[in-house]
Design a protein around this motif. Structure first.
Motif, PDB file in Angstrom:
ATOM      1  N   SER A   1       0.851  -1.191   0.000  1.00 34.04           N
ATOM      2  CA  SER A   1       0.000   0.000   0.000  1.00 34.04           C
ATOM      3  C   SER A   1       0.886   1.239   0.000  1.00 34.04           C
ATOM      4  O   SER A   1       2.036   1.202   0.438  1.00 34.04           O
ATOM      5  CB  SER A   1      -0.937   0.012   1.211  1.00 34.04           C
ATOM      6  OG  SER A   1      -0.196   0.153   2.414  1.00 34.04           O
ATOM      7  N   ILE A   2       0.341   2.334  -0.508  1.00 29.25           N
ATOM      8  CA  ILE A   2       1.061   3.599  -0.595  1.00 29.25           C
ATOM      9  C   ILE A   2       0.326   4.663   0.210  1.00 29.25           C
ATOM     10  O   ILE A   2      -0.907   4.674   0.262  1.00 29.25           O
ATOM     11  CB  ILE A   2       1.229   4.048  -2.067  1.00 29.25           C
ATOM     12  CG1 ILE A   2       2.130   5.283  -2.175  1.00 29.25           C
ATOM     13  CG2 ILE A   2      -0.122   4.283  -2.736  1.00 29.25           C
ATOM     14  CD1 ILE A   2       2.504   5.646  -3.610  1.00 29.25           C
ATOM     15  N   GLY A   3       1.092   5.515   0.841  1.00 23.91           N
ATOM     16  CA  GLY A   3       0.562   6.695   1.513  1.00 23.91           C
ATOM     17  C   GLY A   3       1.358   7.898   1.045  1.00 23.91           C
ATOM     18  O   GLY A   3       2.522   7.764   0.646  1.00 23.91           O
ATOM     19  N   TYR A   4       0.756   9.059   1.078  1.00 26.73           N
ATOM     20  CA  TYR A   4       1.443  10.265   0.619  1.00 26.73           C
ATOM     21  C   TYR A   4       0.930  11.478   1.356  1.00 26.73           C
ATOM     22  O   TYR A   4      -0.238  11.535   1.765  1.00 26.73           O
ATOM     23  CB  TYR A   4       1.300  10.452  -0.886  1.00 26.73           C
ATOM     24  CG  TYR A   4      -0.070  10.121  -1.452  1.00 26.73           C
ATOM     25  CD1 TYR A   4      -1.110  11.046  -1.435  1.00 26.73           C
ATOM     26  CD2 TYR A   4      -0.320   8.861  -1.997  1.00 26.73           C
ATOM     27  CE1 TYR A   4      -2.359  10.741  -1.948  1.00 26.73           C
ATOM     28  CE2 TYR A   4      -1.577   8.545  -2.507  1.00 26.73           C
ATOM     29  CZ  TYR A   4      -2.588   9.497  -2.477  1.00 26.73           C
ATOM     30  OH  TYR A   4      -3.835   9.191  -2.976  1.00 26.73           O
TER      31      TYR A   4
ATOM     32  N   GLN B   1       1.096  15.074  -7.505  1.00 24.04           N
ATOM     33  CA  GLN B   1       0.981  14.235  -8.702  1.00 24.04           C
ATOM     34  C   GLN B   1       2.355  13.793  -9.186  1.00 24.04           C
ATOM     35  O   GLN B   1       2.559  12.616  -9.505  1.00 24.04           O
ATOM     36  CB  GLN B   1       0.245  15.000  -9.808  1.00 24.04           C
ATOM     37  CG  GLN B   1       0.006  14.161 -11.042  1.00 24.04           C
ATOM     38  CD  GLN B   1      -0.887  14.877 -12.056  1.00 24.04           C
ATOM     39  OE1 GLN B   1      -1.603  15.811 -11.729  1.00 24.04           O
ATOM     40  NE2 GLN B   1      -0.846  14.409 -13.282  1.00 24.04           N
ATOM     41  N   GLU B   2       3.289  14.701  -9.229  1.00 19.64           N
ATOM     42  CA  GLU B   2       4.644  14.378  -9.691  1.00 19.64           C
ATOM     43  C   GLU B   2       5.301  13.341  -8.781  1.00 19.64           C
ATOM     44  O   GLU B   2       5.906  12.373  -9.251  1.00 19.64           O
ATOM     45  CB  GLU B   2       5.467  15.674  -9.711  1.00 19.64           C
ATOM     46  CG  GLU B   2       6.804  15.570 -10.368  1.00 19.64           C
ATOM     47  CD  GLU B   2       7.467  16.935 -10.522  1.00 19.64           C
ATOM     48  OE1 GLU B   2       8.708  16.948 -10.618  1.00 19.64           O
ATOM     49  OE2 GLU B   2       6.774  17.981 -10.539  1.00 19.64           O
ATOM     50  N   ALA B   3       5.156  13.525  -7.480  1.00 21.06           N
ATOM     51  CA  ALA B   3       5.790  12.624  -6.513  1.00 21.06           C
ATOM     52  C   ALA B   3       5.145  11.237  -6.504  1.00 21.06           C
ATOM     53  O   ALA B   3       5.848  10.218  -6.514  1.00 21.06           O
ATOM     54  CB  ALA B   3       5.717  13.235  -5.114  1.00 21.06           C
TER      55      ALA B   3
ATOM     56  N   PHE C   1      -8.316  11.155  -3.450  1.00 20.98           N
ATOM     57  CA  PHE C   1      -8.744  10.218  -4.495  1.00 20.98           C
ATOM     58  C   PHE C   1      -8.647  10.841  -5.878  1.00 20.98           C
ATOM     59  O   PHE C   1      -8.415  10.134  -6.855  1.00 20.98           O
ATOM     60  CB  PHE C   1     -10.082   9.529  -4.202  1.00 20.98           C
ATOM     61  CG  PHE C   1     -11.325  10.350  -4.165  1.00 20.98           C
ATOM     62  CD1 PHE C   1     -11.895  10.854  -5.313  1.00 20.98           C
ATOM     63  CD2 PHE C   1     -11.967  10.571  -2.950  1.00 20.98           C
ATOM     64  CE1 PHE C   1     -13.070  11.576  -5.270  1.00 20.98           C
ATOM     65  CE2 PHE C   1     -13.145  11.292  -2.893  1.00 20.98           C
ATOM     66  CZ  PHE C   1     -13.696  11.809  -4.067  1.00 20.98           C
ATOM     67  N   GLN C   2      -8.753  12.156  -5.980  1.00 23.74           N
ATOM     68  CA  GLN C   2      -8.518  12.798  -7.286  1.00 23.74           C
ATOM     69  C   GLN C   2      -7.059  12.647  -7.700  1.00 23.74           C
ATOM     70  O   GLN C   2      -6.759  12.405  -8.866  1.00 23.74           O
ATOM     71  CB  GLN C   2      -8.915  14.270  -7.247  1.00 23.74           C
ATOM     72  CG  GLN C   2     -10.404  14.488  -7.244  1.00 23.74           C
ATOM     73  CD  GLN C   2     -10.787  15.952  -7.160  1.00 23.74           C
ATOM     74  OE1 GLN C   2      -9.967  16.819  -6.900  1.00 23.74           O
ATOM     75  NE2 GLN C   2     -12.058  16.225  -7.384  1.00 23.74           N
ATOM     76  N   LEU C   3      -6.146  12.764  -6.732  1.00 23.84           N
ATOM     77  CA  LEU C   3      -4.728  12.564  -7.023  1.00 23.84           C
ATOM     78  C   LEU C   3      -4.481  11.128  -7.476  1.00 23.84           C
ATOM     79  O   LEU C   3      -3.781  10.892  -8.468  1.00 23.84           O
ATOM     80  CB  LEU C   3      -3.874  12.885  -5.793  1.00 23.84           C
ATOM     81  CG  LEU C   3      -2.390  12.568  -5.882  1.00 23.84           C
ATOM     82  CD1 LEU C   3      -1.732  13.285  -7.051  1.00 23.84           C
ATOM     83  CD2 LEU C   3      -1.693  12.922  -4.583  1.00 23.84           C
ATOM     84  N   ALA C   4      -5.070  10.158  -6.779  1.00 24.40           N
ATOM     85  CA  ALA C   4      -4.902   8.750  -7.167  1.00 24.40           C
ATOM     86  C   ALA C   4      -5.365   8.537  -8.606  1.00 24.40           C
ATOM     87  O   ALA C   4      -4.683   7.857  -9.392  1.00 24.40           O
ATOM     88  CB  ALA C   4      -5.669   7.838  -6.202  1.00 24.40           C
TER      89      ALA C   4
END
Length: 188
Positions: A106-109, A122-124, A153-156
């Motif tokens: 899983s990823i977190g940011y 978005q870039e990262a 969720f928009q970023l995802a």
């Protein structure tokens, strides 16, 4: 089968960012990133917080803990730094959910709120997904996102993750079991 590279050797660059495990020499930039935050903008933004306990010694221990988690294939934590001036803008992390025949993580940011609306997220995250697939050898990477965290969720979606489902009562936070949207990206 080699599961992961030594994560403290993984450094990736985008047009504007350097993505790498935290190093003990990153303390000042890391601390400044957190101290420069604005007050919380919404419930999913921790905002400004008391950093008085985050001494340089505490930070060195944190870096060591991150390396231990990576060596045990439990979690992988990467700092996000702006190329032009070394400013710490946020973090990306992975947790190993299952290896074996799944290779599932899983990823977190998180981007510091005073760095929002610059396209850094978005870039990262797009580059971090590449790291997760190519260097950490995850076949499937999921993001577990609170149903009311629209920015996340928009970023995802912008980085090519697909909505799969809503898991009911999935994560215990905010004093209750919360529903989470599950977005995923498989390696090709």
């Amino acid at each position: 089968m080699k599961i992961v590279e030594k994560t403290f050797d993984i450094v990736s660059e985008t047009g504007r960012l350097i993505i790498k495990p935290l190093e003990k020499s990153d303390y000042e930039s890391w601390l400044d990133g957190f101290e420069s935050r604005k007050p919380s903008q919404h419930r999913h933004d921790e905002g400004k917080r008391d950093m008085s306990n985050c001494t340089e010694e505490w930070f060195r221990d944190l870096v060591d803990k991150h390396q231990e988690l990576a060596i045990s294939d439990t979690a992988f934590v990467f700092g996000l730094f702006r190329k032009t001036d070394g400013v710490h803008i946020g973090m990306v992390d992975f947790s190993t959910l299952v290896r074996d025949n799944f290779q599932w993580g899983s990823i977190g940011y998180s981007i510091h709120n005073h760095q929002w609306r610059n396209g850094y997220g978005q870039e990262a995250v797009k580059e971090a997904l590449e790291i997760g697939h190519k260097h950490l050898n995850y076949h499937r990477i999921e993001a577990h996102i609170n149903v009311d965290n629209e920015a996340s969720f928009q970023l995802a979606e912008r980085v090519g993750m697909e909505y799969e489902c809503t898991r009911k009562g999935f994560i215990y936070e905010f004093g209750d079991w919360t529903d989470n949207l599950v977005y995923f990206k498989n390696s090709i």
